[in-house]
Design an enzyme around this catalytic site. Structure first.
Site, PDB file in Angstrom:
ATOM      1  N   GLN A   1       9.835   0.640   6.210  1.00  0.00           N
ATOM      2  CA  GLN A   1       8.491   0.219   6.633  1.00  0.00           C
ATOM      3  C   GLN A   1       7.641  -0.043   5.400  1.00  0.00           C
ATOM      4  O   GLN A   1       7.570   0.793   4.500  1.00  0.00           O
ATOM      5  CB  GLN A   1       7.823   1.302   7.479  1.00  0.00           C
ATOM      6  CG  GLN A   1       6.429   0.919   7.979  1.00  0.00           C
ATOM      7  CD  GLN A   1       5.711   2.095   8.623  1.00  0.00           C
ATOM      8  OE1 GLN A   1       5.282   3.019   7.944  1.00  0.00           O
ATOM      9  NE2 GLN A   1       5.594   2.062   9.947  1.00  0.00           N
TER      10      GLN A   1
ATOM     11  N   HIS B   1       0.836  -1.196   0.000  1.00  0.00           N
ATOM     12  CA  HIS B   1       0.000   0.000   0.000  1.00  0.00           C
ATOM     13  C   HIS B   1       0.872   1.247   0.000  1.00  0.00           C
ATOM     14  O   HIS B   1       0.640   2.184  -0.750  1.00  0.00           O
ATOM     15  CB  HIS B   1      -0.915   0.004   1.219  1.00  0.00           C
ATOM     16  CG  HIS B   1      -1.792   1.214   1.313  1.00  0.00           C
ATOM     17  ND1 HIS B   1      -1.406   2.366   1.975  1.00  0.00           N
ATOM     18  CD2 HIS B   1      -3.023   1.483   0.810  1.00  0.00           C
ATOM     19  CE1 HIS B   1      -2.356   3.264   1.886  1.00  0.00           C
ATOM     20  NE2 HIS B   1      -3.347   2.764   1.192  1.00  0.00           N
ATOM     21  N   HIS B   2       1.875   1.262   0.865  1.00  0.00           N
ATOM     22  CA  HIS B   2       2.881   2.316   0.812  1.00  0.00           C
ATOM     23  C   HIS B   2       4.138   1.857   1.530  1.00  0.00           C
ATOM     24  O   HIS B   2       4.129   0.876   2.275  1.00  0.00           O
ATOM     25  CB  HIS B   2       2.365   3.649   1.383  1.00  0.00           C
ATOM     26  CG  HIS B   2       2.147   3.662   2.863  1.00  0.00           C
ATOM     27  ND1 HIS B   2       0.913   3.510   3.448  1.00  0.00           N
ATOM     28  CD2 HIS B   2       3.012   3.824   3.907  1.00  0.00           C
ATOM     29  CE1 HIS B   2       1.008   3.579   4.761  1.00  0.00           C
ATOM     30  NE2 HIS B   2       2.295   3.766   5.070  1.00  0.00           N
TER      31      HIS B   2
ATOM     32  N   HIS C   1      -5.767   8.106   1.778  1.00  0.00           N
ATOM     33  CA  HIS C   1      -6.308   6.830   1.341  1.00  0.00           C
ATOM     34  C   HIS C   1      -7.397   7.114   0.309  1.00  0.00           C
ATOM     35  O   HIS C   1      -7.241   8.008  -0.508  1.00  0.00           O
ATOM     36  CB  HIS C   1      -6.786   6.025   2.548  1.00  0.00           C
ATOM     37  CG  HIS C   1      -5.670   5.645   3.477  1.00  0.00           C
ATOM     38  ND1 HIS C   1      -5.865   5.090   4.718  1.00  0.00           N
ATOM     39  CD2 HIS C   1      -4.319   5.754   3.334  1.00  0.00           C
ATOM     40  CE1 HIS C   1      -4.698   4.859   5.297  1.00  0.00           C
ATOM     41  NE2 HIS C   1      -3.747   5.271   4.471  1.00  0.00           N
TER      42      HIS C   1
ATOM     43  N   HIS D   1       3.709  -1.272   4.275  1.00  0.00           N
ATOM     44  CA  HIS D   1       2.325  -1.522   4.670  1.00  0.00           C
ATOM     45  C   HIS D   1       1.718  -2.486   3.660  1.00  0.00           C
ATOM     46  O   HIS D   1       1.597  -2.168   2.479  1.00  0.00           O
ATOM     47  CB  HIS D   1       1.552  -0.199   4.695  1.00  0.00           C
ATOM     48  CG  HIS D   1       0.085  -0.345   4.964  1.00  0.00           C
ATOM     49  ND1 HIS D   1      -0.823   0.660   4.685  1.00  0.00           N
ATOM     50  CD2 HIS D   1      -0.645  -1.369   5.476  1.00  0.00           C
ATOM     51  CE1 HIS D   1      -2.031   0.259   5.009  1.00  0.00           C
ATOM     52  NE2 HIS D   1      -1.961  -0.967   5.494  1.00  0.00           N
TER      53      HIS D   1
ATOM     54  N   MET E   1      -5.746   9.079   6.005  1.00  0.00           N
ATOM     55  CA  MET E   1      -4.561   9.851   6.353  1.00  0.00           C
ATOM     56  C   MET E   1      -4.601  11.141   5.549  1.00  0.00           C
ATOM     57  O   MET E   1      -5.132  11.163   4.438  1.00  0.00           O
ATOM     58  CB  MET E   1      -3.270   9.085   6.043  1.00  0.00           C
ATOM     59  CG  MET E   1      -2.973   7.945   6.983  1.00  0.00           C
ATOM     60  SD  MET E   1      -1.352   7.204   6.621  1.00  0.00           S
ATOM     61  CE  MET E   1      -1.251   6.015   7.972  1.00  0.00           C
TER      62      MET E   1
ATOM     63  N   HIS F   1      -0.417  12.422   0.263  1.00  0.00           N
ATOM     64  CA  HIS F   1      -0.855  11.065   0.602  1.00  0.00           C
ATOM     65  C   HIS F   1      -2.178  11.104   1.354  1.00  0.00           C
ATOM     66  O   HIS F   1      -2.314  11.789   2.366  1.00  0.00           O
ATOM     67  CB  HIS F   1       0.178  10.355   1.471  1.00  0.00           C
ATOM     68  CG  HIS F   1      -0.258   8.976   1.900  1.00  0.00           C
ATOM     69  ND1 HIS F   1      -0.334   7.911   1.025  1.00  0.00           N
ATOM     70  CD2 HIS F   1      -0.655   8.493   3.097  1.00  0.00           C
ATOM     71  CE1 HIS F   1      -0.741   6.831   1.665  1.00  0.00           C
ATOM     72  NE2 HIS F   1      -0.958   7.163   2.926  1.00  0.00           N
TER      73      HIS F   1
END
Length: 364
Positions: free
Chosen positions: A168, A91-92, A242, A170, A316, A240
């Site tokens: 990180q 997703h990111h 969703h 997601h 977000m 950014h």
């Protein structure tokens, strides 16, 4: 190497050896390198593969982190980011610069929804508690690679507060991992050089908390003061959200002697297009006393309230500003967040904002 989360402790030592090998390559800087020329010198640019170590995500909306320790005997300058991922899997992705990692494990659950009592996995934040933390790079929606301007780089190692880089990822959808035979190596190839860069890059993240009522258009807004005695030069921005985001916009605000605000747009985009870093619309220097502001225009057709949160069912509101400082260190301020709606808006009296560009901020 296939890694299930419940088996992380069994492979930590193997991954530590792998990290040492990769760090040796980073220190040598020659095994995967290319030369790029500027007007007065030739700079050797290395390519470092910072990838997930063949993980098998076991649940939806999982956030996984993996670290690499930077050789602290030298200064390195990251000058480019080459994604190795697709939005069908990730997703990111975020790259954090940390003083210390959030866990001593090779891979750990680093999402907001991580539960410390979940015995199946290690949990923690991307960066360790009490250590420095900043975002270096962000990717989503199949954004292409990013090469920084000539002479600009993110300084890591030696006398930089960034001693570790943490990746990180997601994982919003895990369908292809359910049978356990497919693993993931999403990540980023870092382009770096040992040549000193006098233009030190930094990222400031503007974002909000808050919630979006059902069947309503809502503005999620933030504003912050530049209080450090530095001159920053913006050169790229990224938006950014969703699925509910329609427009995200960011501004520099200068205040004249009469208290009037003069808004200069830094960038504005539909956040559902590739979420890459785009060139800013204004490269005017930002100085002490200026303000920065961002707005996300959200449109909900849902029958329930949508809150800011980590999952794809949440929302977000983020506006990333990438900048450089010349012969100086980047801002100590790395994040600028407001409480968001229904508590915070640009129009609140205590913000002392005027000449707000309502139409421009919410229409493409």
């Amino acid at each position: 190497m296939h890694i299930r989360l419940e088996n992380f402790h069994m492979v930590a030592s193997a991954l530590a050896i792998l990290s040492v090998a990769l760090l040796a390559r980073l220190a040598n800087g020659l095994s995967e390198s290319s030369s790029s020329s500027s007007s007065d010198h030739t700079t050797t640019v290395g390519r470092f593969p910072f990838l997930m170590p063949k993980v098998i995500p076991y649940k939806k909306e999982l956030y996984l982190c993996t670290p690499v320790k930077v050789d602290d005997t030298k200064s390195y300058y990251i000058v480019g980011f080459e994604p190795n991922a697709t939005m069908a899997t990730a997703h990111h992705m975020l790259l954090y610069g940390c003083g210390a990692p959030g866990s001593q494990s090779a891979v750990w659950n680093c999402g907001e929804m991580a539960k410390s009592d979940d015995v199946k996995e290690e949990t923690g934040s991307p960066c360790g508690a009490g250590s420095s933390s900043q975002i270096i790079y962000a990717w989503a929606r199949d954004a292409p690679k990013l090469e920084l301007q000539d002479g600009v780089g993110f300084k890591v190692g030696l006398d930089s507060p960034i001693k570790y880089i943490v990746l990180q990822v997601h994982y919003a959808n895990i369908d292809k991992f359910k049978d356990g035979t497919t693993s993931d190596d999403s990540g980023i190839f870092l382009h770096y050089t040992l040549k000193q860069m006098n233009k030190r890059a930094g990222v400031l993240l503007l974002g909000t908390g808050g919630s979006i009522p059902p069947h309503q258009v809502e503005y999620m807004e933030t504003v912050c003061n530049i209080s450090e005695n530095k001159t920053i030069h913006p050169f790229a921005y990224r938006t950014h959200t969703h699925s509910l985001g329609r427009v995200v916009s960011g501004y520099q605000i200068k205040i004249d002697q009469q208290g009037q605000n003069h808004w200069t747009r830094l960038g504005k985009r539909d956040p559902l297009t590739p979420q890459m870093f785009y060139p800013v619309e204004s490269t005017a220097p930002i100085r002490k006393g200026d303000r920065l502001a961002a707005r996300c225009t959200m449109e909900s057709n849902r029958s329930t309230v949508t809150n800011i949160g980590a999952t794809n069912n949440d929302e977000m509101c983020n506006f990333y500003l990438m900048y450089y400082v010349e012969n100086d260190e980047p801002l100590q301020m790395k994040y600028c967040f407001s409480s968001g709606p229904p508590y915070f808006y640009w129009k609140n009296k205590d913000t002392e904002l005027n000449n707000i560009p309502d139409y421009d901020a919410s229409h493409l």
